[in-house]
Write a protein that holds these residues in place. Structure first.
Motif, PDB file in Angstrom:
ATOM      1  N   ALA A 154       0.905  -1.318   0.027  1.00  0.00           N
ATOM      2  CA  ALA A 154       0.088   0.010   0.116  1.00  0.00           C
ATOM      3  C   ALA A 154       0.681   1.117  -0.197  1.00  0.00           C
ATOM      4  N   GLU A 155       1.890   1.174   0.809  1.00  0.00           N
ATOM      5  CA  GLU A 155       2.741   2.337   0.774  1.00  0.00           C
ATOM      6  C   GLU A 155       3.343   2.544  -0.584  1.00  0.00           C
ATOM      7  N   ALA A 156       4.053   1.507  -1.190  1.00  0.00           N
ATOM      8  CA  ALA A 156       4.646   1.667  -2.748  1.00  0.00           C
ATOM      9  C   ALA A 156       3.328   2.422  -3.539  1.00  0.00           C
ATOM     10  N   ALA A 157       2.293   1.880  -3.556  1.00  0.00           N
ATOM     11  CA  ALA A 157       1.270   2.412  -4.435  1.00  0.00           C
ATOM     12  C   ALA A 157       0.970   3.770  -3.964  1.00  0.00           C
ATOM     13  N   ALA A 158       0.798   4.025  -2.753  1.00  0.00           N
ATOM     14  CA  ALA A 158       0.581   5.293  -2.584  1.00  0.00           C
ATOM     15  C   ALA A 158       1.538   6.504  -3.030  1.00  0.00           C
ATOM     16  N   LYS A 159       2.916   5.969  -2.926  1.00  0.00           N
ATOM     17  CA  LYS A 159       4.100   6.707  -3.622  1.00  0.00           C
ATOM     18  C   LYS A 159       3.943   7.005  -5.061  1.00  0.00           C
ATOM     19  N   VAL A 160       3.640   5.747  -5.641  1.00  0.00           N
ATOM     20  CA  VAL A 160       3.532   5.638  -7.143  1.00  0.00           C
ATOM     21  C   VAL A 160       2.409   6.920  -7.625  1.00  0.00           C
ATOM     22  N   ASP A 161       1.161   6.764  -6.718  1.00  0.00           N
ATOM     23  CA  ASP A 161      -0.051   7.678  -7.159  1.00  0.00           C
ATOM     24  C   ASP A 161       0.529   9.045  -7.080  1.00  0.00           C
ATOM     25  N   LEU A 162       1.241   9.427  -5.851  1.00  0.00           N
ATOM     26  CA  LEU A 162       1.558  10.607  -5.596  1.00  0.00           C
ATOM     27  C   LEU A 162       2.525  11.328  -6.819  1.00  0.00           C
ATOM     28  N   ALA A 163       3.454  10.345  -7.077  1.00  0.00           N
ATOM     29  CA  ALA A 163       4.326  10.875  -8.085  1.00  0.00           C
ATOM     30  C   ALA A 163       3.653  11.170  -9.546  1.00  0.00           C
ATOM     31  N   ILE A 164       2.874  10.074 -10.004  1.00  0.00           N
ATOM     32  CA  ILE A 164       1.811  10.499 -10.947  1.00  0.00           C
ATOM     33  C   ILE A 164       1.163  11.704 -10.825  1.00  0.00           C
ATOM     34  N   GLU A 165       0.408  11.809  -9.716  1.00  0.00           N
ATOM     35  CA  GLU A 165      -0.412  13.303  -9.584  1.00  0.00           C
ATOM     36  C   GLU A 165       0.462  14.429  -9.892  1.00  0.00           C
ATOM     37  N   LYS A 166       1.708  14.427  -9.144  1.00  0.00           N
ATOM     38  CA  LYS A 166       2.814  15.630  -9.488  1.00  0.00           C
ATOM     39  C   LYS A 166       2.817  15.702 -10.686  1.00  0.00           C
ATOM     40  N   GLU A 167       3.324  14.859 -11.551  1.00  0.00           N
ATOM     41  CA  GLU A 167       3.769  14.833 -12.961  1.00  0.00           C
ATOM     42  C   GLU A 167       2.327  15.450 -13.700  1.00  0.00           C
ATOM     43  N   SER A 187      -8.018  17.516  -7.587  1.00  0.00           N
ATOM     44  CA  SER A 187      -6.527  17.673  -7.338  1.00  0.00           C
ATOM     45  C   SER A 187      -6.256  18.900  -8.009  1.00  0.00           C
ATOM     46  N   PHE A 188      -6.921  19.292  -8.986  1.00  0.00           N
ATOM     47  CA  PHE A 188      -6.710  20.542  -9.790  1.00  0.00           C
ATOM     48  C   PHE A 188      -7.111  21.827  -8.731  1.00  0.00           C
ATOM     49  N   ASP A 189      -8.370  21.609  -8.038  1.00  0.00           N
ATOM     50  CA  ASP A 189      -8.694  22.719  -7.094  1.00  0.00           C
ATOM     51  C   ASP A 189      -7.629  22.972  -5.945  1.00  0.00           C
TER      52      ASP A 189
END
Length: 293
Positions: A154-167, A187-189
């Motif tokens: 779950a931690e690894a998946a959360a890190k990947v999701d955050l990286a994708i969101e930032k990109e 996310s945009f808001d």
């Protein structure tokens, strides 16, 4: 017909779901709740003995359970339960009374089990009186290992999701996709709110700097500005006075110009009249309210 020898032969040689076998030291244990000693043997097996007795503790109370061959045809009433007294000596007397004609090894095992149960209850009461905060909890290694693995995933998946969101948000700022891709509105808001807070803080800093600069100029140039304002007011008042006198002069000029024209017309009325160029004069009249100002 129940035969104890046949039942024990099947349980010892074949399979028994209650049997637990250790390799070192080599010993067989029994997990059946009615086993009086916890060992897997012919004399202590509750399944291979038609006449059997044991002591069981339920919520701090000890009970004597007895099984006889006469009740073997009714499994529901197979075990007879007798409540034992809290007094240790009276409980031993009850066991001796109910197992009067039973084998001696069975009576002794029941009394030994009652003694161990009583010692366990005494230790439990002492721990409760001490109020110890230590509580023994069984450790399930398999469950803990499974939960730990899930947490890591779950931690690894959360890190990947955050990286994708930032990109994606960076690309949205740069305008890579334009209007062909719809990003998550939440996310945009969030990003827009964060940028708005940063811009507001920057604007506040600039406003504070401007206020400081304006205050300094106002203090330094106060004398010069007041003199310039006084001169401007004097000039405005002079213009207003000139404008007040101007309409009277214009009226006099118009009256003087109209009188000779009439005399000429009268004198030369017989001849053709020749008109000169027409002059239009415009002037503005200031109201009394504006003069007072």
């Amino acid at each position: 017909m129940q035969n104890d020898t046949t039942i024990w032969h099947c349980l010892s040689k074949d399979f028994c779901s209650f049997k637990v076998r250790l390799k070192a030291p080599k010993q067989d244990f029994c997990r059946n709740q009615y086993n009086v000693s916890g060992l897997c043997s012919k004399a202590t097996c509750p399944l291979a003995n038609s006449q059997y007795a044991t002591v069981i503790e339920e919520e701090g109370v000890s009970y004597l359970y007895m099984k006889t061959v006469e009740r073997a045809h009714t499994p529901k009433f197979l075990w007879e339960r007798v409540k034992l007294s809290r007094n240790f000596l009276q409980a031993l007397e009850q066991i001796s009374k109910h197992l009067e004609y039973w084998p001696d090894h069975m009576i002794n095992r029941c009394k030994q089990r009652l003694t161990k149960i009583r010692q366990m209850l005494i230790r439990m009461r002492k721990l409760q009186l001490k109020g110890s905060a230590v509580r023994m909890v069984p450790v399930k290694k398999k469950t803990e290992r499974r939960e730990k693995t899930r947490e890591l995933k779950a931690e690894a998946a959360a890190k990947v999701d955050l990286a994708i969101e930032k990109e994606l948000l960076e690309r949205l700022k740069q305008g890579t996709y334009g209007d062909i891709y719809n990003f998550n509105q939440k996310s945009f808001d969030k990003v827009m709110q964060a940028e708005g807070e940063v811009e507001e803080s920057a604007d506040e800093d600039e406003d504070e700097d401007e206020d400081e600069d304006d205050g300094e100029q106002f203090i330094a140039d106060m004398g010069e500005d007041s003199e310039e304002e006084d001169e401007a007011e004097v000039e405005r008042l002079g213009e207003f006075e000139d404008m007040d006198e101007q309409p009277q002069d214009m009226e006099d000029m118009l009256e003087g110009a109209s009188r000779p024209a009439r005399k000429k017309r009268r004198a030369g009325s017989s001849g053709p009249s020749k008109r000169g160029p027409r002059v239009e004069v415009e002037y503005e009249e200031e109201r009394e309210g504006e003069r007072a100002r």
